[in-house]
Design an enzyme around this catalytic site. Structure first.
Site, mmCIF file in Angstrom:
data_model
loop_
_atom_site.group_PDB
_atom_site.id
_atom_site.type_symbol
_atom_site.label_atom_id
_atom_site.label_comp_id
_atom_site.label_asym_id
_atom_site.label_seq_id
_atom_site.Cartn_x
_atom_site.Cartn_y
_atom_site.Cartn_z
ATOM 1 N N LEU A 33 47.164 -70.758 2.387
ATOM 2 C CA LEU A 33 48.612 -70.734 2.775
ATOM 3 C C LEU A 33 49.051 -69.678 3.796
ATOM 4 O O LEU A 33 48.548 -68.527 3.651
ATOM 5 C CB LEU A 33 49.636 -70.691 1.637
ATOM 6 C CG LEU A 33 49.379 -71.878 0.612
ATOM 7 C CD1 LEU A 33 50.377 -71.726 -0.538
ATOM 8 C CD2 LEU A 33 49.558 -73.372 1.114
ATOM 9 N N HIS A 37 53.306 -72.744 6.012
ATOM 10 C CA HIS A 37 53.500 -73.347 4.772
ATOM 11 C C HIS A 37 54.575 -72.737 4.111
ATOM 12 O O HIS A 37 55.584 -73.709 3.495
ATOM 13 C CB HIS A 37 52.336 -73.182 3.966
ATOM 14 C CG HIS A 37 51.119 -73.896 4.430
ATOM 15 N ND1 HIS A 37 50.016 -72.989 4.772
ATOM 16 C CD2 HIS A 37 50.637 -74.980 4.448
ATOM 17 C CE1 HIS A 37 49.001 -73.898 5.169
ATOM 18 N NE2 HIS A 37 49.391 -75.267 4.921
ATOM 19 N N SER A 185 47.984 -71.585 11.503
ATOM 20 C CA SER A 185 46.779 -72.497 11.091
ATOM 21 C C SER A 185 45.906 -71.755 10.017
ATOM 22 O O SER A 185 45.593 -70.591 10.123
ATOM 23 C CB SER A 185 46.196 -73.202 12.079
ATOM 24 O OG SER A 185 45.200 -73.714 11.629
ATOM 25 N N ARG A 187 43.275 -72.444 9.822
ATOM 26 C CA ARG A 187 41.889 -72.392 10.297
ATOM 27 C C ARG A 187 41.768 -70.877 11.394
ATOM 28 O O ARG A 187 40.783 -70.517 11.405
ATOM 29 C CB ARG A 187 41.702 -73.376 11.466
ATOM 30 C CG ARG A 187 41.174 -74.782 10.687
ATOM 31 C CD ARG A 187 40.881 -75.635 11.618
ATOM 32 N NE ARG A 187 39.999 -76.901 10.840
ATOM 33 C CZ ARG A 187 40.641 -77.967 10.468
ATOM 34 N NH1 ARG A 187 41.840 -77.967 10.480
ATOM 35 N NH2 ARG A 187 40.068 -78.839 9.825
#
Ligand code: PAF
Length: 280
Positions: A33, A37, A185, A187
């Site tokens: 997270l 988020h 993100s 990622r």
């Protein structure tokens, strides 16, 4: 905050609230997270009597095994953040719990799934629909929260809810960016400091492109964005498409729609990033 990993237990826990007429909000996530988020979770906590966050790295939406293997997993840190944000339940099931048997369902989202992510990640949205429909069936949320960074995913989830008459209000929330403009993100954790700096140029190019819509046609702007991104070290564009925000089909004139969005997917090294900008 209770952490629950079985379907039967979360169903049991939620029954009572539903009987009392309390509202239930769900934020589906794959964990790792970040602030993006957190913005969904804060909204969910503020708007519902009971808030639930699911943490589940869904294998059926990964069309690349390596991407699934490398997807960041930080459960302890996630629990800590969710506790602070005032979440009531975390649902973090195992793969066996969510897929006791192979999910053979095939969804049809027509043209919505044929472009952009749908074109470059075959099967991805079918996997998203499989897991989100299962989560909706178990949790039966009144409200479910999704980020607009995954612009196409949001359109697909809305379409699924419409097609299946699901009684869920789908709420889209704006992209949250790092201070350098990079869209948050999970990622991003895989980027080196240098890559992160280069990746922050994506949003700079998108913002510049917005200033050019008076002078460039959508096709010319697409060439401009593609060329600019590919000139930045580490970055390789996969697609940039200027689409109608409702049906996700490419526009050829700015007058084609009142709601136009530019959607981009870029590889930074081997990390795939997506972002978007609203033009109209
Ligand atoms: O956006 C995500 O993190 C995932 O696609 C979702 C909606 C949680 C489904 O696995």
């Amino acid at each position: 905050m209770k952490i629950i990993d079985t379907k039967s237990e979360i169903e049991n826990q939620l029954q009572g609230y539903r009987k009392k007429g309390e509202t239930i909000g769900l934020v589906p996530t794959m964990g790792a997270l970040h602030e993006g988020h957190a913005s969904l979770v804060k909204k969910c906590v503020a708007e519902n009597d009971i808030s639930i966050v699911s943490l589940f790295v869904n294998p059926t939406q990964f069309n690349n095994k390596e991407d699934l293997r490398l997807y960041p997993r930080t459960p302890e840190k996630d629990y800590e953040l969710l506790e602070k944000l005032g979440v009531d339940y975390v649902f973090s099931p195992s793969v066996e719990e969510m897929y006791p048997e192979e999910d053979k369902r095939v969804f049809d989202f027509g043209q919505l799934e044929k472009v952009m992510e749908g074109e470059f990640r075959p099967g991805h949205f079918n996997g998203v629909a499989q897991i989100v429909s299962k989560l909706f069936a178990i949790i039966k949320p009144d409200n479910a929260y999704f980020g607009e960074k995954d612009f196409q995913q949001l359109a697909i989830v809305r379409d699924m809810v419409r097609q299946l008459f699901m009684p869920v209000n789908v709420v889209g929330m704006p992209i949250i960016r790092e201070s350098n403009g990079l869209a948050m993100s999970s990622r991003n954790q895989r980027l080196s400091a240098e890559q992160r700096k280069n990746a922050s140029e994506i949003y700079k190019v998108l913002k510049e492109s917005k200033l050019l819509i008076g002078d460039y046609s959508p096709a010319e702007l697409t060439d401009y964005v593609t060329g600019s991104i590919n000139n930045i070290p580490d970055l390789q564009i996969e697609y940039f498409q200027i689409v109608d925000g409702d049906n996700l089909q490419q526009v050829t004139e700015w007058s084609d729609s009142d709601y136009i969005v530019g959607c981009i997917a870029v590889f930074c090294g081997d990390v795939r990033l997506i972002d978007n900008i609203r033009y109209k």
